[in-house]
Design an enzyme around this catalytic site. Structure first.
Site, PDB file in Angstrom:
ATOM      1  N   THR A  43       2.694  40.920  16.758  1.00  0.00           N
ATOM      2  CA  THR A  43       3.722  41.624  16.012  1.00  0.00           C
ATOM      3  C   THR A  43       5.074  40.920  16.029  1.00  0.00           C
ATOM      4  O   THR A  43       5.743  40.844  15.111  1.00  0.00           O
ATOM      5  CB  THR A  43       4.003  42.942  16.752  1.00  0.00           C
ATOM      6  N   HIS A  46       4.839  38.494  13.250  1.00  0.00           N
ATOM      7  CA  HIS A  46       4.993  39.341  12.063  1.00  0.00           C
ATOM      8  C   HIS A  46       6.735  39.353  11.864  1.00  0.00           C
ATOM      9  O   HIS A  46       7.253  39.151  10.700  1.00  0.00           O
ATOM     10  CB  HIS A  46       4.631  40.564  12.051  1.00  0.00           C
TER      11      HIS A  46
END
Ligand code: NAD
Ligand code: ZN
Length: 347
Positions: A43, A46
């Site tokens: 994450t 990202h």
């Protein structure tokens, strides 16, 4: 005002900046945690790369990072049951506590969930505020590098223990950090045979270090043929899908025995196409969708497995001080790593 260093996304776009910001104050019901170690999650990559998901979800300025452990440094008003100095890991999903799901003991599917390091300031820094109920206090010695990765390890525990594993033949598709952590979990839970697949030879090597019976690279070998051969032509009883890759998901269902169970954690980047009839319905398969960690059932299970001797240390492959977190993010992007530990106090 006292300040701390932090890796933050100051505005939309690629990258991050190292900044000096004020140490936050815990509000009612919160505690201030002094970060001992944190770890990089997919994450975070990202957010670093500012992909479509990050653009839709994240509102800069934001200190990112959500996997960490540390010591309780300050209690906000009204906090009970926690002491200054307690060594803690943190459940990163902050639930609303009042929705239908929270009120029925299913906070992992809370509809108002906020994630630390995504929706509010996170752990790539020296101090973080979190709700006191999100702390997991360790009452025995635990390696801080392991305490820092309870979040992804908890994902692995939740995904694996949704299935009946005693005597089972298990296929783990995608041995990223979570798939790797699932290997010792399924073994401890009594799996008879563990097969894994990944398209990264670095990660297949790590899986071998965790003692899988068979590691398959589907780019080089036919996964279905290898699984059939290894299971006496039958297929696996349990599929743990941890890649999110469309082809891998379909191949995984193909490898599942009639009546088998699939536990799906991997998140596809777009909708996937599946032949439901052949892949699942006629097989009489059971499918679980897995979100986060059960609060706090998964945590009790995760702790018990560690206390029983489950060893996650092969998972940790790199360590960087906070100042060099950019190198860690690039390694994660390339998949050339297991878990990467970030030390805000490191040299
Ligand atoms: P990751 O994304 O690095 O792991 C995915 C692994 O799958 C990688 O090692 C990759 O090489 C492998 N892979 C890609 N294509 C493949 C293919 N065709 N066949 C086999 N393997 C393939 O990171 P992770 O942290 O281990 O996360 C695993 C998955 O779980 C990701 O999709 C992530 O988004 C998802 N996730 C879900 C939750 C949840 O609550 N549901 C929580 C955290 C992560
Ligand atoms: Zn809720």
């Amino acid at each position: 005002m006292e300040t701390m260093k932090a890796a933050a996304k100051l505005e939309p776009g690629f990258g991050f900046e190292l900044v000096e910001v004020p140490i936050p104050k815990p509000t009612a019901g919160e505690v201030l945690v002094k970060v001992r170690l944190s770890a990089i999650c997919g994450t975070d990559v990202h957010i670093y790369q500012w992909d479509q998901w990050a653009q839709n979800r994240v509102k800069p300025p934001l200190i990112f990072g959500h996997e960490f452990c540390g010591e309780v440094a300050e209690l906000g008003p009204g906090v009970k049951g926690v002491q200054i100095g307690d060594f803690v890991s943190v459940e990163t999903h902050f639930t609303c506590g009042v929705c239908r799901f929270c009120r029925t003991g299913r906070g992992h599917i809370c509809q108002e969930v906020k994630i630390v390091g995504v929706d509010r300031n996170g752990c790539f820094t020296e101090y973080v505020t979190v709700p006191a109920e999100n702390l997991w206090v360790w009452n025995h010695d635990l390696d801080p590098e392991i305490a820092a990765i309870l979040d992804p390890y908890g994902n692995a525990v939740h995904t694996a223990l949704a299935c009946d594993l005693a005597g089972a033949r298990v296929l783990i598709i995608g041995v990223g950090p979570i798939g790797l952590a699932a290997i010792p979990v399924v073994k401890r839970a009594g799996a008879q045979q563990v097969i894994c697949s990944d398209v990264s030879s670095y990660r297949l090597d790590l899986a071998r270090r965790f003692g899988v019976d068979l590691a398959v690279d589907p780019r080089r070998e036919d996964l279905y043929a290898k699984v059939r051969e290894a299971t006496g032509g039958q297929g696996v009883d349990v599929l743990l899908e941890m890649s999110g890759n469309e082809k891998a998901i379909n191949d995984g269902f193909k490898c599942l025995i009639n009546g088998g169970t699939a536990s799906l954690l991997g998140i596809p980047s777009k909708p996937v196409s599946i032949d439901l009839a052949d892949a699942l319905i006629f097989k009489g398969a059971t499918i679980y969708g897995i979100n986060g960690r059960k609060m706090f059932e998964t945590w009790y299970q995760a702790q018990a497995l560690l206390e029983g001797g489950l060893d996650l240390t092969p998972l940790i492959t790199h360590r960087f001080p906070l100042e060099r977190i950019g190198e860690g993010l690039e390694l994660m992007k390339a998949g050339q790593c297991g878990k990467i530990i970030i030390d805000p106090n490191g040299e």
